[in-house]
Scaffold this active site. Structure first.
Site, PDB file in Angstrom:
ATOM      1  N   LYS A 190       0.854  -1.200   0.000  1.00 53.87           N
ATOM      2  CA  LYS A 190       0.000   0.000   0.000  1.00 53.87           C
ATOM      3  C   LYS A 190       0.882   1.239   0.000  1.00 53.87           C
ATOM      4  CE  LYS A 190      -4.146   1.588  -0.188  1.00 53.87           C
ATOM      5  NZ  LYS A 190      -5.033   1.261  -1.303  1.00 53.87           N
ATOM      6  N   SER A 384      -8.647  -0.331  -4.688  1.00 49.73           N
ATOM      7  CA  SER A 384      -8.817   0.177  -3.329  1.00 49.73           C
ATOM      8  C   SER A 384     -10.305   0.443  -3.076  1.00 49.73           C
ATOM      9  CB  SER A 384      -7.952   1.416  -3.108  1.00 49.73           C
ATOM     10  OG  SER A 384      -7.662   1.578  -1.742  1.00 49.73           O
TER      11      SER A 384
END
Length: 587
Positions: A190, A384
């Site tokens: 991430k 996401s």
């Protein structure tokens, strides 16, 4: 004094009359514009469909933020309508072929691939496609490679050189301003937090980005090799050598067919249509063809197509944004409409607010309780937060070059105390009744206990995200954990690991929804409803300053404008974010 008041009254009366007349002129002009926009355009015999891509292409027609005031606003055709136009033209006897002038294309690679496939299908009709550009960007060349003949200007180039990405990092800039950032994130891939805490890409970020770029290039190479009758090895050599910089080499290598001016291609089209050499070519653009010839759907029951495009934000949304308040209301409307039998959610988003993503997820779950099928169609990006809202679907389609996954969260928290104290010479103090009374305030450094609470919130959000995916995809949370970690996936890999069901486009998703709902005949209805030019014109009067500023920024920053937008979005975020790990410009 008497004359003074007389002249003053006469002046005021003249001004009032002028304003009164101006008002009616404006209203009359607006009425004419509104009426003109609804007039269908008939397509003359022996016409050519003229395709240009010098403006951004939204997924849904007119789902764009206004960038300038226009007294006569023009619609912006969306991807689905452009494809529908090409499909209709293939069966229209009045259309003899397509004149493709891509220009400096303002659409991404995935959108280009969708249009390109529509052009390949068009060629099955036996009609011609001719392409011309003074120079070809890589995307423009990829699209134009389907043409029967591809023309390049004598001083033009073909900018074919492979893919790259250049992320922006601003940790040094923050250090120089004495601004710190506490960044809390979940998932080793991430990397949306990296611009705050690094000056370069991490190895994990480089690895996943390299995989994505190589997958995209393989698709580019395969399609160009097939269209231009070249071997993949030859295409590799042309990219590695940047052969397209040499005009003559571009022709001799097979990248283009002719080095000539635009007029030479117009002569070629006249010959193909059967016109005299001085006869004008009749052309029609996408907007005119949409108004005049393209029919949307057939009779029968309805399938809603909800376009979720842009950044996911809290509250109400403007065009090209996904606001949870706006989208929950639309989903509720679709849920309660008995005439709508299924929902297709077309997603083109790299995510945003985790809370808003969850609100939209909840609304979609409520819709499913009615028995209405939910099918997702992914565009360029559905990652996401974009994947979060896809998770409830009964079936998920992705385009071949879709970027998806990025199941992870990030919570950047700026620390401004040193900036105010050392850079500006400003100091803050406080009196509190309780330890956390000032809130999580950037003017005070986070205490260890505050950091622990934010980290706990980040991990809790990540856990919930994985649970949503596990529930929607029918997977164990341990299996989701393996493919999460904030990692992004290309469509084929996403299908392999279970995040996507099939490779396909919006048409396939609509057909799937119809099948799940047992519909033989149906029509589609689009959401959100695009505002007509008349309404946009009225709104423009109140937003001239804002649009002027945006226009000047676009003009001055040029190709750097997306980076400005990215920094603006990131620095204005609040709360935990489910956002793509990097800025994705697939052009």
């Amino acid at each position: 004094m008497k004359d003074f008041f007389k002249f003053l009254f006469a002046s005021c009366l003249g001004t009032f009359v002028a304003l009164f007349l101006l008002f009616f002129v404006i209203v009359g002009s607006i009425g004419a514009i509104a009426g003109a926009g609804q007039q269908p355009v008939s397509v003359a015999a022996n016409s050519v469909l003229h395709l240009k891509f010098d403006k951004p292409v939204p997924e849904l027609t007119d789902n764009v933020q206004p960038t300038d005031f226009e007294f006569k606003p023009v619609s912006t055709p969306g991807l689905s309508d452009i494809v529908a136009t090409i499909e209709t033209a293939a069966n229209d006897d009045n259309i003899k072929g397509i004149f493709l002038e891509p220009g400096v294309m303002m659409i991404g690679f995935t959108q280009t691939a969708v249009v390109r496939q529509a052009l390949l299908d068009f060629k099955d009709s036996g009609k011609f496609i001719y392409a011309y550009s003074p120079s070809y960007t890589q995307n423009a060349y990829y699209l134009s490679s389907v043409a029967d003949e591809l023309y390049l200007a004598p001083m033009g180039i073909v900018d074919f050189r492979g893919f790259s990405t250049t992320p922006l990092f601003f940790k040094d800039a923050m250090d120089r301003l004495n601004i710190d950032a506490e960044v809390f994130y979940a998932g080793k891939y991430k990397s949306a937090s990296e611009p705050f805490r690094r000056n370069s890409m991490s190895e994990e970020s480089k690895d996943q980005t390299r995989i994505l770029l190589n997958d995209l290039y393989r698709q580019l190479r395969r399609d160009i090799a097939s269209a231009r009758n070249l071997s993949p090895e030859t295409v590799d050599a042309l990219a590695s050598d940047f052969t397209g910089l040499d005009t003559d080499a571009a022709q001799s290598s097979g990248l283009v067919d002719k080095i000539a001016y635009r007029e030479a291609l117009l002569d070629k089209m006249r010959e193909a249509i059967g016109l005299d050499e001085d006869e004008k070519i009749k052309s029609v653009d996408v907007l005119d063809y949409l108004n005049g010839s393209v029919e949307k759907g057939t009779s029968g029951e309805r399938i809603a197509v909800l376009y979720a495009e842009g950044n996911i934000i809290d509250g109400e949304s403007e065009p090209s944004q996904i606001g949870d308040v706006t989208y929950v209301e639309m989903i509720e409307k679709i849920r309660k409409d008995d005439d709508i039998k299924a929902l297709v959610l077309r997603i083109n988003s790299g995510g945003g607010s985790a809370m808003s993503s969850d609100h939209i997820w909840r609304a979609l779950m409520d819709l499913k309780t009615t028995g209405k099928p939910l099918v997702v169609s992914m565009g360029s990006v559905a990652a996401s937060g974009g994947y979060y809202i896809a998770a409830p679907a009964d079936h998920i389609y992705a385009e071949e070059s879709t970027i998806t996954g990025s199941i992870g969260v990030v919570a950047p928290f700026p620390q401004m105390q040193n900036f105010f104290k050392q850079t500006l010479g400003l100091h803050f103090d406080s009196v509190r009744t309780h330890p956390y009374a000032t809130g999580l305030n950037p003017i005070f450094d986070l205490s260890p206990s505050e950091k622990a609470k934010i980290n706990a919130l980040t991990q809790r959000t990540y856990k919930l995200f994985k649970e949503r995916v596990a529930e929607g995809r029918g997977m164990d949370t341990s299996a989701v954990q393996e493919i999460a970690q904030g990692r992004v996936w290309m469509a084929n890999d996403a299908q392999r690991v279970g995040l996507v069901d099939e490779i396909g486009g919006l048409d396939e998703a609509i057909e799937k929804a119809a099948g799940l709902a047992d519909l033989d005949e149906y029509q589609t209805v689009d959401f959100p409803k695009a505002k007509p030019p008349f309404e946009r014109l009225l709104e423009d009067f109140t937003e001239i300053n804002t649009m002027y500023e945006q226009r000047q920024l676009r003009k001055q920053l040029g190709s750097a404008y997306p980076y400005y937008q990215y920094v603006q979005e990131v620095t204005q975020t609040a709360g935990v974010q489910a956002r793509m790990p990097f800025l994705w410009l697939d052009k």
